[in-house]
Design a protein around this motif. Structure first.
Motif, PDB file in Angstrom:
ATOM      1  N   SER A 171      25.578 -24.063  18.149  1.00 45.96           N
ATOM      2  CA  SER A 171      25.461 -24.968  19.294  1.00 45.96           C
ATOM      3  C   SER A 171      24.010 -25.147  19.726  1.00 45.96           C
ATOM      4  N   GLU A 172      23.180 -24.159  19.436  1.00 46.14           N
ATOM      5  CA  GLU A 172      21.780 -24.214  19.831  1.00 46.14           C
ATOM      6  C   GLU A 172      20.913 -23.849  18.633  1.00 46.14           C
ATOM      7  N   ARG A 173      19.806 -24.550  18.464  1.00 45.47           N
ATOM      8  CA  ARG A 173      18.895 -24.245  17.351  1.00 45.47           C
ATOM      9  C   ARG A 173      18.188 -22.928  17.646  1.00 45.47           C
ATOM     10  N   PRO A 174      18.257 -21.969  16.716  1.00 47.23           N
ATOM     11  CA  PRO A 174      17.574 -20.684  16.926  1.00 47.23           C
ATOM     12  C   PRO A 174      16.054 -20.852  16.957  1.00 47.23           C
ATOM     13  N   ASP A 175      15.366 -19.870  17.545  1.00 47.56           N
ATOM     14  CA  ASP A 175      13.903 -19.932  17.573  1.00 47.56           C
ATOM     15  C   ASP A 175      13.362 -19.736  16.147  1.00 47.56           C
ATOM     16  N   ASN A 176      12.081 -20.009  15.975  1.00 45.91           N
ATOM     17  CA  ASN A 176      11.486 -19.979  14.639  1.00 45.91           C
ATOM     18  C   ASN A 176      11.573 -18.613  13.975  1.00 45.91           C
ATOM     19  N   SER A 177      11.382 -17.536  14.732  1.00 44.25           N
ATOM     20  CA  SER A 177      11.438 -16.208  14.113  1.00 44.25           C
ATOM     21  C   SER A 177      12.847 -15.908  13.609  1.00 44.25           C
ATOM     22  N   THR A 178      13.856 -16.353  14.335  1.00 36.43           N
ATOM     23  CA  THR A 178      15.240 -16.159  13.891  1.00 36.43           C
ATOM     24  C   THR A 178      15.535 -17.017  12.672  1.00 36.43           C
ATOM     25  N   LEU A 179      15.035 -18.246  12.671  1.00 39.56           N
ATOM     26  CA  LEU A 179      15.221 -19.115  11.503  1.00 39.56           C
ATOM     27  C   LEU A 179      14.572 -18.508  10.262  1.00 39.56           C
ATOM     28  N   LEU A 180      13.393 -17.917  10.425  1.00 36.29           N
ATOM     29  CA  LEU A 180      12.723 -17.288   9.290  1.00 36.29           C
ATOM     30  C   LEU A 180      13.506 -16.065   8.812  1.00 36.29           C
ATOM     31  N   LYS A 206       4.217 -16.315  -6.052  1.00 37.07           N
ATOM     32  CA  LYS A 206       2.874 -16.063  -5.554  1.00 37.07           C
ATOM     33  C   LYS A 206       2.792 -16.537  -4.098  1.00 37.07           C
ATOM     34  N   LYS A 207       2.073 -15.791  -3.276  1.00 34.76           N
ATOM     35  CA  LYS A 207       1.935 -16.158  -1.858  1.00 34.76           C
ATOM     36  C   LYS A 207       1.145 -17.465  -1.746  1.00 34.76           C
ATOM     37  N   PRO A 208       1.668 -18.428  -0.966  1.00 34.16           N
ATOM     38  CA  PRO A 208       0.966 -19.707  -0.795  1.00 34.16           C
ATOM     39  C   PRO A 208      -0.395 -19.524  -0.115  1.00 34.16           C
ATOM     40  N   GLY A 209      -1.273 -20.496  -0.294  1.00 37.46           N
ATOM     41  CA  GLY A 209      -2.613 -20.453   0.289  1.00 37.46           C
ATOM     42  C   GLY A 209      -2.602 -20.636   1.800  1.00 37.46           C
ATOM     43  N   PHE A 210      -3.756 -20.434   2.409  1.00 31.02           N
ATOM     44  CA  PHE A 210      -3.890 -20.509   3.869  1.00 31.02           C
ATOM     45  C   PHE A 210      -3.519 -21.873   4.437  1.00 31.02           C
ATOM     46  N   SER A 211      -3.718 -22.927   3.661  1.00 32.51           N
ATOM     47  CA  SER A 211      -3.444 -24.269   4.180  1.00 32.51           C
ATOM     48  C   SER A 211      -1.946 -24.568   4.282  1.00 32.51           C
ATOM     49  N   ASP A 212      -1.124 -23.782   3.608  1.00 31.17           N
ATOM     50  CA  ASP A 212       0.334 -23.986   3.631  1.00 31.17           C
ATOM     51  C   ASP A 212       0.964 -22.999   4.615  1.00 31.17           C
ATOM     52  N   MET A 213       0.871 -23.321   5.897  1.00 30.01           N
ATOM     53  CA  MET A 213       1.340 -22.412   6.950  1.00 30.01           C
ATOM     54  C   MET A 213       2.847 -22.157   6.870  1.00 30.01           C
ATOM     55  N   VAL A 214       3.619 -23.213   6.649  1.00 28.54           N
ATOM     56  CA  VAL A 214       5.075 -23.072   6.586  1.00 28.54           C
ATOM     57  C   VAL A 214       5.464 -22.257   5.348  1.00 28.54           C
ATOM     58  N   GLY A 215       4.855 -22.572   4.234  1.00 30.84           N
ATOM     59  CA  GLY A 215       5.134 -21.847   3.003  1.00 30.84           C
ATOM     60  C   GLY A 215       4.803 -20.366   3.119  1.00 30.84           C
ATOM     61  N   ARG A 216       3.690 -20.054   3.781  1.00 32.24           N
ATOM     62  CA  ARG A 216       3.307 -18.650   3.980  1.00 32.24           C
ATOM     63  C   ARG A 216       4.298 -17.935   4.883  1.00 32.24           C
ATOM     64  N   ALA A 217       4.728 -18.602   5.948  1.00 33.83           N
ATOM     65  CA  ALA A 217       5.695 -17.991   6.870  1.00 33.83           C
ATOM     66  C   ALA A 217       7.007 -17.703   6.147  1.00 33.83           C
ATOM     67  N   LYS A 218       7.463 -18.645   5.337  1.00 33.43           N
ATOM     68  CA  LYS A 218       8.698 -18.440   4.575  1.00 33.43           C
ATOM     69  C   LYS A 218       8.519 -17.321   3.549  1.00 33.43           C
TER      70      LYS A 218
END
Length: 84
Positions: free
Chosen positions: A19-28, A45-57
């Motif tokens: 019913s509610e979208r979870p916060d980003n930490s919960t989604l991760l 391989k860990k994504p580069g610094f410019s790929d913030m979303v990819g690094r978080a995932k």
């Protein structure tokens, strides 16, 4: 099909109907557990610094490295149940 696998598949379906979208930490956390349960340890391989979303995932997924598929499934099921 095992009971845990059935529960996991139901939790995946239910995660799309929250019913509610979870916060980003919960989604991760959801992403990391799902990938660990379905694919296993992160070997990418860990994504580069410019790929913030990819690094978080990548970090979220790598945080569950060494967790068995069944444990990851159970944690995912428990997490979705707590959000419902």
């Amino acid at each position: 099909m095992s009971d845990l696998k059935t529960q996991f598949e139901a939790a995946v379906a239910n995660s799309k109907k929250l019913s509610e979208r979870p916060d980003n930490s919960t989604l991760l956390k959801m992403y990391g557990l799902y990938k660990q349960a379905t694919v296993g340890d992160n070997a990418e391989k860990k994504p580069g610094f410019s790929d913030m979303v990819g690094r978080a995932k990548w970090d979220a997924r790598n945080g569950f490295k060494g967790t068995s598929g069944d444990d990851a499934m159970q944690q995912y099921v428990d997490l979705i149940q707590s959000l419902s």
